[in-house]
Scaffold this active site. Structure first.
Site, PDB file in Angstrom:
ATOM      1  N   HIS A  43       1.248  -1.432   0.039  1.00 58.40           N
ATOM      2  CA  HIS A  43       0.060  -0.110  -0.197  1.00 58.40           C
ATOM      3  C   HIS A  43       0.216   1.346   0.588  1.00 58.40           C
ATOM      4  O   HIS A  43       2.496   1.306   0.404  1.00 58.40           O
ATOM      5  CB  HIS A  43      -1.335  -0.350   1.256  1.00 58.40           C
ATOM      6  CG  HIS A  43      -0.324   0.053   2.273  1.00 58.40           C
ATOM      7  ND1 HIS A  43       0.291   1.419   3.279  1.00 58.40           N
ATOM      8  CD2 HIS A  43      -0.271  -1.089   3.529  1.00 58.40           C
ATOM      9  CE1 HIS A  43       1.522   0.928   3.890  1.00 58.40           C
ATOM     10  NE2 HIS A  43       0.609  -0.291   4.455  1.00 58.40           N
ATOM     11  N   HIS A  98      12.173   4.819   7.465  1.00 62.37           N
ATOM     12  CA  HIS A  98      11.971   5.454   8.193  1.00 62.37           C
ATOM     13  C   HIS A  98      12.902   6.404   9.118  1.00 62.37           C
ATOM     14  O   HIS A  98      11.872   7.721   8.901  1.00 62.37           O
ATOM     15  CB  HIS A  98      10.583   5.145   9.541  1.00 62.37           C
ATOM     16  CG  HIS A  98       9.283   4.586   8.760  1.00 62.37           C
ATOM     17  ND1 HIS A  98       8.061   5.392   8.441  1.00 62.37           N
ATOM     18  CD2 HIS A  98       8.372   3.063   8.818  1.00 62.37           C
ATOM     19  CE1 HIS A  98       7.359   4.960   7.567  1.00 62.37           C
ATOM     20  NE2 HIS A  98       7.614   3.385   8.032  1.00 62.37           N
ATOM     21  N   ASP A 125       5.151   1.975  13.412  1.00 63.83           N
ATOM     22  CA  ASP A 125       4.124   1.898  12.760  1.00 63.83           C
ATOM     23  C   ASP A 125       3.945   0.453  12.787  1.00 63.83           C
ATOM     24  O   ASP A 125       3.915   0.071  14.085  1.00 63.83           O
ATOM     25  CB  ASP A 125       5.129   2.105  11.001  1.00 63.83           C
ATOM     26  CG  ASP A 125       6.204   1.068  10.864  1.00 63.83           C
ATOM     27  OD1 ASP A 125       6.232  -0.190  11.810  1.00 63.83           O
ATOM     28  OD2 ASP A 125       6.084   1.231   9.502  1.00 63.83           O
ATOM     29  N   ASN A 165      -0.325  10.511  14.910  1.00 60.84           N
ATOM     30  CA  ASN A 165      -0.735  10.720  15.324  1.00 60.84           C
ATOM     31  C   ASN A 165      -0.131  11.775  16.260  1.00 60.84           C
ATOM     32  O   ASN A 165       0.473  11.847  17.013  1.00 60.84           O
ATOM     33  CB  ASN A 165      -0.811   9.705  16.303  1.00 60.84           C
ATOM     34  CG  ASN A 165      -1.806   9.206  17.562  1.00 60.84           C
ATOM     35  OD1 ASN A 165      -2.167  10.274  18.631  1.00 60.84           O
ATOM     36  ND2 ASN A 165      -3.010   8.732  17.675  1.00 60.84           N
ATOM     37  N   ALA A 215      -3.424  18.470   3.481  1.00 62.65           N
ATOM     38  CA  ALA A 215      -3.352  19.997   2.525  1.00 62.65           C
ATOM     39  C   ALA A 215      -2.978  20.897   3.564  1.00 62.65           C
ATOM     40  O   ALA A 215      -2.833  21.389   4.307  1.00 62.65           O
ATOM     41  CB  ALA A 215      -5.141  19.899   1.941  1.00 62.65           C
ATOM     42  N   ARG A 267      -4.747  21.151  15.570  1.00 61.17           N
ATOM     43  CA  ARG A 267      -3.612  20.722  14.573  1.00 61.17           C
ATOM     44  C   ARG A 267      -3.345  21.786  13.535  1.00 61.17           C
ATOM     45  O   ARG A 267      -4.063  22.104  12.307  1.00 61.17           O
ATOM     46  CB  ARG A 267      -3.739  19.332  13.765  1.00 61.17           C
ATOM     47  CG  ARG A 267      -3.224  19.035  13.430  1.00 61.17           C
ATOM     48  CD  ARG A 267      -2.609  17.155  12.541  1.00 61.17           C
ATOM     49  NE  ARG A 267      -4.450  16.705  12.208  1.00 61.17           N
ATOM     50  CZ  ARG A 267      -4.973  16.415  10.799  1.00 61.17           C
ATOM     51  NH1 ARG A 267      -3.858  17.343   9.840  1.00 61.17           N
ATOM     52  NH2 ARG A 267      -5.621  16.717  10.371  1.00 61.17           N
ATOM     53  N   THR A 299      -8.989  21.305   5.047  1.00 59.79           N
ATOM     54  CA  THR A 299      -9.012  20.553   4.825  1.00 59.79           C
ATOM     55  C   THR A 299      -8.590  20.153   2.889  1.00 59.79           C
ATOM     56  O   THR A 299      -8.902  20.694   2.771  1.00 59.79           O
ATOM     57  CB  THR A 299     -10.553  20.254   4.846  1.00 59.79           C
ATOM     58  OG1 THR A 299     -10.605  18.634   4.976  1.00 59.79           O
ATOM     59  CG2 THR A 299     -11.426  20.282   4.676  1.00 59.79           C
TER      60      THR A 299
END
Length: 580
Positions: free
Chosen positions: A12, A136, A156, A320, A426, A505, A536
């Site tokens: 993915h 990572h 992860d 998170n 975004a 956030r 958004t």
């Protein structure tokens, strides 16, 4: 040195990134081109082609192709740990021991076939595998801009076998201190509860995090899901992170939690409501994640942090933002960099930077996330003329003023500008914007445009001129990777972007990082007194963020948006003022 990084090895989030002499020049996710969210089971064909074309690089000029998935030898503890912990599924345990590199061979074969489609000569490709968690780690450390000794954290679901990485970077090199292996995975545990709460793993974790503030984290004790003494982590894989016959099954689908979890907590949640007891379960698993991660960081990275105070962080759990707020609050953490593409798409960056640094290149810090395709006003006009919906459109003389007027009047606005963002956020180039002081704009965007759960929060983009007053800190936050407590005197000014727990956030926008978006914030300040916008992503529920003008127009005509600005073109629907 020219390095092409590819991701997609874990089935993915395929993506590509191009590094030229240590400078990140292009990066994009395959999902944006093929319009299939997460691009499951796909290779980064279109994304890699874009990166090469953007830089004017031919395949024969590429010095190395870096791939974030590597063979793991039988001498590694990873394969033995996995086999021992999955004894109840002998097929998986034996495969780990006797054919543990099967996925690597498959991935390498598929990646080389894709490179052949791009014109690479297979005999001439220098294909360099990089361990998933080292990729990572590199995406965070090498692109952070931090110097000296830097603590590195990676959390992860899983890579080859590893799930969690602790290390440090110094002098451009990464040193591993400790790792955990599947099924002992905080990310996997959170993902399993995400599935139990009725959301899709890899996509719904944000929803669990958004649901958590509505619940009481102390109503239910989730400690039975894991054991952690700070040094070691052991997940209860009788309840979560299960495989084979231990999986709960419904409708022909197997889940990453077991029937024993359902016996304990009750039937899995369904629907879009935030109802009891599930809001308390979300709060409990969020608290468990935060408390466990902090305990592990203090144990494994505390000595490194005491030397320099810098922490670089990546992996899917790094998205998170509530956990990130608590990491930032640790007394030994002075600076925290979270890779904006912290999930598996970002391993394309990490693999490329790891290989480049290992070859002696000095990797330049990540200056922004605007690394994808862009389109001229002329191309936008042509897309409007060709679109079957026959939009109303006109070229604007003052795009910023028109956009600010639309927003100040309380209207949502689709805003398509410049290069597409890399990563899930975004950041003002592929965005739906709103006036956060206008009552009801968030509910309108959720219900009529995004078609997503009504309780999900929105984020503010704020001008660097007012950011410190809103969030009470000068800490950089250009990528929406942290939440902050909103100052009391701002909560009533921008209520549409303050979440249930009083946090937001935040994306801090500077003129250097995004001059046009910064100018729009200035224009909003002139009209409303607030240099803040609700921001958004420009997509509907279940779809990737838009890439091209055609994608934006398709999305525009598939929802109740009334205004879209493509570069310097205003698009409206029939009957809406402002069109041609």
């Amino acid at each position: 040195m020219i390095v092409l990084g590819l991701s997609g090895a874990v089935s993915h989030d395929a993506s590509a990134a191009l590094l030229v002499d240590g400078e990140l020049v292009a990066a994009a996710e395959e999902e944006r081109f093929i319009r299939d969210k997460h691009a499951k089971g796909r290779q980064a064909l279109h994304a890699a082609r874009f990166c090469l074309d953007r830089a004017g690089i031919r395949p024969d000029q590429v010095d190395a192709v870096a791939y974030p998935y590597a063979p793991i030898g039988l001498g590694s503890p990873a394969r033995w740990h996995y086999a021992a912990r999955t004894w109840y599924a002998p097929d998986r345990a034996l495969t780990a021991l006797f054919d543990g590199n099967r996925r690597y061979r498959r991935n390498r074969r598929q990646a080389l076939a894709m490179l052949g489609e791009l014109g690479f000569e297979q005999s001439g490709v220098r294909f360099v595998p990089v361990e998933h968690h080292l990729a990572h780690a590199s995406s965070a450390y090498h692109l952070s801009g931090f110097d000296g000794k830097v603590a590195i954290l990676g959390i992860d679901g899983r890579g080859e076998y590893a799930t969690t990485f602790f290390g440090y970077g110094e002098g451009g090199r990464i040193h591993k201190l400790a790792e955990f292996y599947e099924p002992d995975s905080l990310g996997g545990l959170y993902g399993a509860i995400t599935e139990y709460l009725g959301f899709e793993m890899l996509d719904g974790e944000f929803k669990v995090m958004g649901m958590a503030p509505y619940g009481d984290p102390n109503r239910f004790d989730f400690s039975r899901l894991l054991r952690c003494d700070g040094r070691r982590l052991r997940v209860n894989n009788r309840l979560v992170n299960v495989v084979g016959l231990r999986r709960y099954k419904r409708g022909g689908k197997g889940y990453f939690f077991s029937p024993k979890l359902v016996e304990w907590l009750g039937p899995p949640r369904e629907g879009d409501a935030i109802d009891e007891p599930y809001i308390h379960y979300a709060a409990a698993v969020q608290k468990l994640l935060e408390d466990t991660a902090l305990k592990l960081v203090e144990q494994h990275l505390g000595p490194v942090l005491a030397q320099g105070g810098k922490l670089a962080y990546a992996g899917g759990v790094a998205l998170n933002v509530k956990l990130n707020q608590r990491l930032m609050a640790l007394p030994q953490v002075e600076q925290l960099f979270v890779q904006p593409a912290a999930g598996d798409a970002g391993t394309a960056l990490g693999a490329a930077t790891y290989v480049a640094a290992g070859a002696g290149d000095t990797v330049q810090p990540m200056r922004h996330a605007y690394l994808g395709p862009d389109y001229s006003t002329e191309e936008c006009l042509a897309a409007c003329a060709a679109h079957p919906a026959r939009p109303q459109y006109r070229r604007l003389d003052d795009t910023i003023a028109t956009a600010a007027d639309i927003l100040a009047a309380g209207n949502p606005l689709a805003w398509f500008q410049g290069r597409m963002e890399f990563g899930p956020r975004a950041l003002g180039n592929r965005s739906i914007l709103g006036n956060p002081s206008h009552p009801g704009v968030a509910e309108r965007i959720n219900a009529q445009i995004k078609y997503r759960e009504r309780w999900r929060p929105f984020c503010p983009s704020v001008s660097d001129r007012v950011a410190a007053d809103i969030i009470g800190t000068e800490h950089p936050a250009p990528y929406m990777t942290f939440t902050f407590d909103v100052a009391p005197h701002w909560k009533n000014r921008i209520p549409e972007v303050v979440h249930e727990d009083g946090t937001a956030r935040v994306q801090i926008v500077s003129a250097a990082s995004n001059p046009r978006y910064h100018a729009l914030l200035d224009a909003m300040a002139a009209r409303t007194g607030n240099a803040v916008l609700l921001n958004t992503s420009l997509n509907r529920r279940g779809e990737p963020m838009v890439c091209s003008p055609k994608d934006a127009l398709d999305m525009f005509f598939g929802c109740d948006l009334e205004y879209l600005i493509l570069e310097d073109v205003l698009v409206t629907k029939p009957g809406v003022a402002g069109g041609r």
